[in-house]
Design a protein around this motif. Structure first.
Motif, PDB file in Angstrom:
ATOM      1  N   ASP A 181     -23.624   2.004   6.474  1.00 39.82           N
ATOM      2  CA  ASP A 181     -23.039   1.854   7.813  1.00 39.82           C
ATOM      3  C   ASP A 181     -21.526   1.669   7.623  1.00 39.82           C
ATOM      4  O   ASP A 181     -21.074   0.629   7.135  1.00 39.82           O
ATOM      5  N   LEU A 182     -20.755   2.685   8.009  1.00 40.09           N
ATOM      6  CA  LEU A 182     -19.314   2.675   7.729  1.00 40.09           C
ATOM      7  C   LEU A 182     -18.596   1.510   8.400  1.00 40.09           C
ATOM      8  O   LEU A 182     -17.573   1.036   7.911  1.00 40.09           O
ATOM      9  N   SER A 183     -19.154   1.037   9.520  1.00 44.37           N
ATOM     10  CA  SER A 183     -18.477  -0.055  10.223  1.00 44.37           C
ATOM     11  C   SER A 183     -18.714  -1.394   9.515  1.00 44.37           C
ATOM     12  O   SER A 183     -18.101  -2.401   9.875  1.00 44.37           O
ATOM     13  N   CYS A 184     -19.576  -1.414   8.510  1.00 41.19           N
ATOM     14  CA  CYS A 184     -19.897  -2.654   7.789  1.00 41.19           C
ATOM     15  C   CYS A 184     -19.219  -2.746   6.427  1.00 41.19           C
ATOM     16  O   CYS A 184     -19.565  -3.614   5.619  1.00 41.19           O
ATOM     17  N   PHE A 185     -18.281  -1.845   6.153  1.00 39.05           N
ATOM     18  CA  PHE A 185     -17.505  -1.912   4.922  1.00 39.05           C
ATOM     19  C   PHE A 185     -16.022  -1.795   5.253  1.00 39.05           C
ATOM     20  O   PHE A 185     -15.644  -1.074   6.171  1.00 39.05           O
ATOM     21  N   ALA A 186     -15.193  -2.502   4.495  1.00 32.24           N
ATOM     22  CA  ALA A 186     -13.744  -2.460   4.717  1.00 32.24           C
ATOM     23  C   ALA A 186     -13.016  -2.022   3.451  1.00 32.24           C
ATOM     24  O   ALA A 186     -13.380  -2.430   2.338  1.00 32.24           O
ATOM     25  N   HIS A 187     -11.986  -1.192   3.637  1.00 32.70           N
ATOM     26  CA  HIS A 187     -11.127  -0.755   2.532  1.00 32.70           C
ATOM     27  C   HIS A 187     -10.256  -1.915   2.043  1.00 32.70           C
ATOM     28  O   HIS A 187      -9.690  -2.637   2.854  1.00 32.70           O
ATOM     29  N   ARG A 188     -10.176  -2.094   0.718  1.00 33.90           N
ATOM     30  CA  ARG A 188      -9.244  -3.073   0.156  1.00 33.90           C
ATOM     31  C   ARG A 188      -8.591  -2.485  -1.086  1.00 33.90           C
ATOM     32  O   ARG A 188      -9.301  -1.977  -1.972  1.00 33.90           O
ATOM     33  N   ALA A 189      -7.242  -2.506  -1.134  1.00 31.55           N
ATOM     34  CA  ALA A 189      -6.519  -2.007  -2.308  1.00 31.55           C
ATOM     35  C   ALA A 189      -5.500  -3.046  -2.737  1.00 31.55           C
ATOM     36  O   ALA A 189      -4.646  -3.444  -1.943  1.00 31.55           O
ATOM     37  N   ARG A 190      -5.607  -3.510  -3.989  1.00 31.05           N
ATOM     38  CA  ARG A 190      -4.703  -4.546  -4.497  1.00 31.05           C
ATOM     39  C   ARG A 190      -4.101  -4.104  -5.818  1.00 31.05           C
ATOM     40  O   ARG A 190      -4.804  -3.500  -6.647  1.00 31.05           O
ATOM     41  N   TYR A 191      -2.816  -4.410  -6.017  1.00 34.59           N
ATOM     42  CA  TYR A 191      -2.184  -4.103  -7.301  1.00 34.59           C
ATOM     43  C   TYR A 191      -2.395  -5.276  -8.240  1.00 34.59           C
ATOM     44  O   TYR A 191      -1.983  -6.398  -7.951  1.00 34.59           O
ATOM     45  N   VAL A 192      -3.051  -5.019  -9.359  1.00 29.66           N
ATOM     46  CA  VAL A 192      -3.313  -6.070 -10.341  1.00 29.66           C
ATOM     47  C   VAL A 192      -2.253  -5.928 -11.441  1.00 29.66           C
ATOM     48  O   VAL A 192      -2.322  -5.015 -12.277  1.00 29.66           O
ATOM     49  N   VAL A 193      -1.243  -6.785 -11.380  1.00 25.80           N
ATOM     50  CA  VAL A 193      -0.046  -6.637 -12.214  1.00 25.80           C
ATOM     51  C   VAL A 193      -0.363  -6.568 -13.719  1.00 25.80           C
ATOM     52  O   VAL A 193       0.102  -5.647 -14.403  1.00 25.80           O
ATOM     53  N   PRO A 194      -1.172  -7.490 -14.276  1.00 29.15           N
ATOM     54  CA  PRO A 194      -1.394  -7.420 -15.727  1.00 29.15           C
ATOM     55  C   PRO A 194      -2.080  -6.130 -16.180  1.00 29.15           C
ATOM     56  O   PRO A 194      -1.881  -5.682 -17.308  1.00 29.15           O
ATOM     57  N   TRP A 195      -2.858  -5.518 -15.323  1.00 32.80           N
ATOM     58  CA  TRP A 195      -3.535  -4.257 -15.676  1.00 32.80           C
ATOM     59  C   TRP A 195      -2.736  -3.048 -15.220  1.00 32.80           C
ATOM     60  O   TRP A 195      -3.166  -1.915 -15.434  1.00 32.80           O
ATOM     61  N   ARG A 196      -1.635  -3.282 -14.525  1.00 30.16           N
ATOM     62  CA  ARG A 196      -0.807  -2.194 -13.987  1.00 30.16           C
ATOM     63  C   ARG A 196      -1.651  -1.180 -13.227  1.00 30.16           C
ATOM     64  O   ARG A 196      -1.566   0.026 -13.447  1.00 30.16           O
ATOM     65  N   ARG A 197      -2.519  -1.660 -12.342  1.00 32.15           N
ATOM     66  CA  ARG A 197      -3.321  -0.700 -11.588  1.00 32.15           C
ATOM     67  C   ARG A 197      -3.696  -1.204 -10.210  1.00 32.15           C
ATOM     68  O   ARG A 197      -3.890  -2.410  -9.996  1.00 32.15           O
TER      69      ARG A 197
END
Ligand code: AVI
Length: 322
Positions: free
Chosen positions: A236-252
């Motif tokens: 159900d697409l309305s039950c998931f949320a996009h999250r994008a975080r920069y993890v500095v020690p992994w450079r990603r």
């Protein structure tokens, strides 16, 4: 059979339903859960990615296009005449156009692209503008590269083009394996031109993966819509949320789909319970520094013959040779 010569010559290794289902079941059974980012690129996913590349926050494509047009004469001097160009993850072909224009007498062009729609659309357009270049498309996942179709006219060398920092979507071990595959595919005289995003201000990087218009969120969620359609899952697409975080020690950048509540998802007769707040990993986007990238290339038997950076180190192009 089809009368379309492009379709008849197409080397087609599109993933089938059984392969996608097996990958998804394995990912949902792992902890933390994960889905393969390569399945982002169905027709709608490729179109949404194109839209991302035009968002003001997504600096990567603009920086790479400007850099590529600026340094193309130098690249052409390294490559020399009668080159065969092989491109990994060719997408829409905007950068290809620049490259085919800038190189001296391109013999053949082989895009290797997992999205059949994106592949055929781009090659049709390129065939019109570059009638002298033999078009030899391959629909495949470039981490499992099939034998490449040989050009009719002999080429002096192969140039592997891997733009966009798509390499960054792989873990370091997988990226080295891709570079090793490139080393094998290019031969002794070969070259690889690789676009990499460079480590920089985390705020700028994070904004690129959280555009204000929400296109990246749509792109991430489209993965679930694609799976629902192609393997009959019931995300159900309305039950998931996009999250994008920069993890500095992994450079990603680490991109996840976070469950907005406790829920159960069904895939191919299996039930998967998600907790409220549970994160399912869907993508890495690695950013590089020079020493680290050169070390990865060296592990794969390649060395950096030339390096060009966009202003403020917003993006980098690296020319590799055996
Ligand atoms: C294709 N690839 C290099 C993009 C990136 O930047 O990692 C895919 C993408 N994902 C979210 N935005 C763009």
């Amino acid at each position: 059979g089809s009368a379309d010569p492009l379709l008849e010559g197409l080397v087609d290794h599109r993933p089938d339903r059984a392969t996608i289902t097996a990958d998804v079941l394995a990912g949902l059974s792992a902890r933390p859960r994960a889905l393969p980012s390569k399945y982002f690129y169905d027709a709608r996913g490729s179109a949404l990615f194109e839209c991302i590349t035009r968002q003001p926050e997504y600096y990567l494509t603009r920086a790479e296009l400007e850099l590529l047009s600026r340094v193309l004469p130098e690249i052409a001097a390294h490559a020399g005449p009668r080159v065969r160009v092989v491109e990994y993850g060719s997408g829409s072909g905007r950068k290809t156009r620049l490259l085919l224009q800038g190189l001296d007498d391109v013999v053949a062009y082989t895009p290797v692209e997992i999205s059949r729609t994106a592949l055929l659309d781009s090659i049709r357009a390129l065939a019109v503008d570059f009638p002298a270049v033999e078009m030899l498309p391959v629909c495949a996942d470039f981490t499992a590269l099939p034998a490449l179709p040989p050009p009719r006219r002999a080429a002096r060398r192969t140039l592997l083009f891997f733009p966009g920092s798509t390499l960054g979507n792989f873990t370091e071990a997988a990226a080295v394996a891709i570079l090793r595959g490139m080393r094998q595919a290019m031969g002794e005289e070969g070259l690889a031109l690789i676009g990499i995003d460079l480590d920089k201000d985390p705020g700028l990087i994070e904004a690129a993966y959280n555009d204000a218009a929400g296109v990246t969120a749509d792109f991430t969620l489209n993965l679930l819509a694609r799976l629902n359609r192609e393997i009959g899952s019931d995300f159900d697409l309305s039950c998931f949320a996009h999250r994008a975080r920069y993890v500095v020690p992994w450079r990603r950048i680490e991109t996840s789909l976070v469950s907005r509540r406790a829920q159960v998802v069904h895939v191919a007769g299996h039930a998967f319970a998600f907790e409220h707040g549970e994160a399912m990993h869907v993508e890495y986007s690695h950013k590089y520094d020079d020493a680290q990238f050169a070390a990865m290339a060296a592990t794969a038997g390649l060395r950096v013959a030339a390096a060009w950076d966009a202003p403020a180190r917003m993006f980098g192009l690296r020319l590799l040779r055996p």
